[in-house]
Enzyme design. Structure first.
Site, PDB file in Angstrom:
ATOM      1  CG  HIS A 263     -15.184 -27.909  -0.833  1.00 14.87           C
ATOM      2  ND1 HIS A 263     -15.763 -29.321  -0.061  1.00 14.87           N
ATOM      3  CD2 HIS A 263     -15.588 -28.070  -1.810  1.00 14.87           C
ATOM      4  CE1 HIS A 263     -15.576 -30.257  -1.706  1.00 14.87           C
ATOM      5  NE2 HIS A 263     -15.498 -29.665  -1.939  1.00 14.87           N
ATOM      6  NE  ARG A 318     -13.468 -39.399   4.172  1.00 16.73           N
ATOM      7  CZ  ARG A 318     -14.118 -37.998   3.575  1.00 16.73           C
ATOM      8  NH1 ARG A 318     -13.707 -37.852   2.886  1.00 16.73           N
ATOM      9  NH2 ARG A 318     -14.746 -37.547   4.054  1.00 16.73           N
TER      10      ARG A 318
HETATM   11  N1  HAX Z   1     -16.185 -26.867  16.942  1.00 14.35           N
HETATM   12  C1  HAX Z   1     -16.816 -26.161  17.399  1.00 14.35           C
HETATM   13  N2  HAX Z   1     -17.689 -25.622  17.934  1.00 14.35           N
HETATM   14  C2  HAX Z   1     -18.115 -26.575  16.643  1.00 14.35           C
HETATM   15  C3  HAX Z   1     -17.574 -27.558  15.386  1.00 14.35           C
HETATM   16  C4  HAX Z   1     -16.362 -27.636  16.334  1.00 14.35           C
HETATM   17  N3  HAX Z   1     -15.365 -28.861  15.208  1.00 14.35           N
HETATM   18  N4  HAX Z   1     -18.230 -28.545  14.890  1.00 14.35           N
HETATM   19  C5  HAX Z   1     -19.453 -27.331  14.893  1.00 14.35           C
HETATM   20  N5  HAX Z   1     -19.590 -26.740  16.091  1.00 14.35           N
HETATM   21  C6  HAX Z   1     -20.800 -25.952  16.263  1.00 14.35           C
HETATM   22  C7  HAX Z   1     -21.204 -25.300  15.141  1.00 14.35           C
HETATM   23  O1  HAX Z   1     -19.749 -23.417  14.718  1.00 14.35           O
HETATM   24  C8  HAX Z   1     -22.316 -24.567  15.490  1.00 14.35           C
HETATM   25  O2  HAX Z   1     -22.532 -23.849  16.029  1.00 14.35           O
HETATM   26  P1  HAX Z   1     -23.457 -22.336  15.878  1.00 14.35           P
HETATM   27  O3  HAX Z   1     -24.362 -22.189  16.287  1.00 14.35           O
HETATM   28  O4  HAX Z   1     -23.209 -21.710  17.401  1.00 14.35           O
HETATM   29  O5  HAX Z   1     -23.298 -21.832  14.767  1.00 14.35           O
HETATM   30  C9  HAX Z   1     -23.043 -25.707  15.879  1.00 14.35           C
HETATM   31  O6  HAX Z   1     -21.621 -26.677  16.386  1.00 14.35           O
HETATM   32  C10 HAX Z   1     -24.067 -26.661  15.188  1.00 14.35           C
HETATM   33  O7  HAX Z   1     -22.499 -27.278  13.742  1.00 14.35           O
HETATM   34  P2  HAX Z   1     -22.893 -28.597  13.014  1.00 14.35           P
HETATM   35  O8  HAX Z   1     -24.490 -29.102  12.689  1.00 14.35           O
HETATM   36  O9  HAX Z   1     -22.925 -29.524  14.303  1.00 14.35           O
HETATM   37  O10 HAX Z   1     -21.970 -28.001  12.421  1.00 14.35           O
HETATM   38  P3  HAX Z   1     -22.350 -27.864  10.412  1.00 14.35           P
HETATM   39  O11 HAX Z   1     -23.146 -29.163   9.617  1.00 14.35           O
HETATM   40  O12 HAX Z   1     -23.459 -26.530  10.896  1.00 14.35           O
HETATM   41  O13 HAX Z   1     -21.203 -27.717  10.035  1.00 14.35           O
HETATM   42  C11 HAX Z   1     -19.121 -27.870  10.236  1.00 14.35           C
HETATM   43  C12 HAX Z   1     -19.952 -28.753   9.747  1.00 14.35           C
HETATM   44  C13 HAX Z   1     -17.705 -29.731   9.427  1.00 14.35           C
HETATM   45  C14 HAX Z   1     -18.428 -27.137   9.001  1.00 14.35           C
HETATM   46  C15 HAX Z   1     -18.029 -27.870  11.605  1.00 14.35           C
HETATM   47  O14 HAX Z   1     -18.759 -29.127  11.972  1.00 14.35           O
HETATM   48  C16 HAX Z   1     -16.903 -27.292  11.492  1.00 14.35           C
HETATM   49  O15 HAX Z   1     -16.798 -26.222  11.225  1.00 14.35           O
HETATM   50  N6  HAX Z   1     -15.649 -28.503  11.980  1.00 14.35           N
HETATM   51  C17 HAX Z   1     -14.873 -27.471  12.111  1.00 14.35           C
HETATM   52  C18 HAX Z   1     -13.927 -27.496  10.594  1.00 14.35           C
HETATM   53  C19 HAX Z   1     -13.482 -28.660  10.529  1.00 14.35           C
HETATM   54  O16 HAX Z   1     -12.810 -29.376  10.402  1.00 14.35           O
HETATM   55  N7  HAX Z   1     -14.195 -28.820   8.584  1.00 14.35           N
HETATM   56  C20 HAX Z   1     -13.778 -30.058   7.960  1.00 14.35           C
HETATM   57  C21 HAX Z   1     -15.167 -30.650   8.091  1.00 14.35           C
HETATM   58  C22 HAX Z   1     -14.252 -32.548   7.148  1.00 14.35           C
HETATM   59  C23 HAX Z   1     -15.165 -31.749   5.222  1.00 14.35           C
HETATM   60  O17 HAX Z   1     -15.612 -31.880   4.529  1.00 14.35           O
HETATM   61  N8  HAX Z   1     -13.841 -30.997   4.226  1.00 14.35           N
HETATM   62  O18 HAX Z   1     -13.332 -31.083   2.791  1.00 14.35           O
END
Ligand code: HAX
Length: 429
Positions: A263, A318
């Site tokens: 988070h 943002r």
């Molecule tokens: N790099 C590589 N792979 C990624 C990715 C990234 N930045 N973003 C998504 N994917 C992958 C996922 O891991 C998932 O893979 P699997 O099917 O093998 O598990 C696939 O793409 C589908 O995911 P999605 O449906 O596009 O994304 P989710 O809704 O599941 O997850 C996340 C959203 C933000 C958690 C994800 O994009 C991620 O892990 N990003 C990197 C971490 C990050 O920046 N987090 C901060 C988010 C902002 C926030 O809320 N801050 O508080």
């Protein structure tokens, strides 16, 4: 009576009537269904409760009371708090009244410093932050008035009082945590001539000869203040508050959720990523080197931090606001230059991955680099900054919920066997 309180006293009967009428006329209308995948999958997308302070639109990002957050980037965080609570930005008199109210309440009780200084030297800054809020619970006006037999119609009044007390003190407490935990010296005093965000920046005690660090803090506090109701910290605050636990209990619980790596910790992860690029190439690398680094990251089975979003399907507005700020004040900084190039290179690579639903930069992709630029290099502290900002949204939501008399939360959980029986793979017991 403060202008904010006056405004709420007029507005609340209208909001109550609107909610009452909607339930009366449309109480049985179905607004959401739940699948087995959602029951096992964190309730993603289940529409099950109301939050009016903001909504997150997949194409436009967070919209606060009808205004896209990017259009609020020049506003002070306390203005946006007023907007979240009342639905309108304050006029100059109402803003001045709120700022004076916050200043009047800014003094931090001495026992908070005693508690913070007595905590283990390696306590996480978020543990200190949540603990300080919880220890202050003895100040709660809501708890005192409730024990005296407060009528339900008036719950919002001491909730507002507690929220303002808390918000007024959080900058000093958060800045004090920075100074105590990272041995920067004694906590610094609040400066009553400053606005809420400017005062927080000043109390951190970092050099700010141009005033741009204070400007960045104002921007950061405005951009992170709310993200509708279902994220972990907002939902936790909502749930705890629904038991009529007062705002000190509820916000402290929300902060414990924000402390999780899934988070509130993401901006710190991004900075680790960017600094590891900087360390490997001894500065800002070429685009080809960056591409190589990102591909290696994916090849190792890791995500590219700062990219992707559970709801958004465009560049997070943002991020755009933070990026524009960085391009103005830190264009020559190697760490910012890496962030800037990554924003071009990463989406192209993630698009080729096909499975990634949102290849675009999110809010966390740039903010850590700017904090680092201004000399705030202690990563573990970044979530506290996020927490000070999010306290605005948590408090606004609590005030509205107590005004509307939102009942105690109690969704129904089901057992795995119940689901098996439902889908026909197990005979009902
Ligand atoms: N790099 C590589 N792979 C990624 C990715 C990234 N930045 N973003 C998504 N994917 C992958 C996922 O891991 C998932 O893979 P699997 O099917 O093998 O598990 C696939 O793409 C589908 O995911 P999605 O449906 O596009 O994304 P989710 O809704 O599941 O997850 C996340 C959203 C933000 C958690 C994800 O994009 C991620 O892990 N990003 C990197 C971490 C990050 O920046 N987090 C901060 C988010 C902002 C926030 O809320 N801050 O508080």
């Amino acid at each position: 009576m403060s202008r904010l309180k006056e405004r709420l006293a007029t507005e609340i009967p209208v909001l109550r009537e609107e909610a009452r009428q909607l339930v009366k006329d449309h109480g049985t209308t179905v607004i959401s269904e739940v699948t087995v995948a959602q029951a096992f999958g964190g309730m993603r997308g289940v529409k099950g409760f109301v939050c009016d302070t903001s909504v997150v639109d997949p194409e436009k990002g967070v919209i606060i009371r009808g205004i896209p957050v990017h259009d609020l980037a020049q506003r002070l965080p306390e203005e946006v708090f007023y907007l979240m609570v009342t639905g309108e930005l304050p006029d100059p008199e109402s803003l001045a009244s709120l700022q004076n109210d916050l200043r009047r309440r800014a003094h931090v009780p001495e026992y908070i410093w005693d508690v913070l200084k007595a905590m283990p030297r390696d306590a996480h800054p978020m543990t200190m932050f949540a603990a300080a809020i919880l220890v202050m619970e003895r100040e709660s006006e809501f708890r005192r008035r409730y024990a005296e037999g407060l009528p339900k119609d008036e719950y919002w009044i001491p909730t507002l009082e507690d929220a303002l007390q808390l918000l007024a003190k959080l900058p000093a407490i958060a800045a004090g945590i920075y100074r105590i935990r990272f041995r920067k010296g004694e906590p610094l005093l609040s400066d009553a001539s400053l606005d809420w965000g400017g005062d927080y920046a000043q109390m951190l005690g970092l050099p700010d000869p141009t005033g741009e660090f204070a400007n960045f803090m104002r921007l950061f506090l405005t951009l992170h203040c709310d993200h509708e109701g279902g994220n972990v910290s907002a939902f936790t605050t909502h749930t705890v508050g629904s038991a009529l636990s007062d705002p000190y209990y509820a916000v402290s619980a929300g902060m414990s959720g924000l402390a999780g790596p899934l988070h509130g910790l993401a901006n710190q992860e991004v900075l680790h990523f960017v600094l590891s690029i900087h360390d490997r190439y001894k500065g800002a690398p070429s685009d080809d080197q960056l591409r190589q680094f990102v591909l290696e990251t994916l090849h190792d089975g890791r995500v590219v931090p700062g990219y992707g979003h559970a709801v958004l399907r465009v560049t997070d507005p943002r991020f755009t606001a933070v990026h524009q700020f960085g391009a103005r004040v830190a264009a020559e900084d190697d760490v910012f230059r890496i962030v800037d190039r990554l924003a071009v290179i990463v989406p192209a690579i993630l698009k080729e991955q096909h499975k990634v639903k949102d290849p675009w930069p999110n809010v966390d992709a740039g903010s850590g680099a700017l904090l680092y630029h201004f000399g705030l290099t202690e990563f573990d502290y970044y979530t506290v900054l996020f927490g000070v900002s999010r306290a605005l949204g948590m408090s606004a939501q609590l005030i509205i919920n107590r005004a509307l008399g939102t009942p105690i939360m109690r969704p129904k959980s089901v057992s795995t066997n119940w689901i098996k029986a439902k889908v026909g793979s197990l005979a009902p017991a």
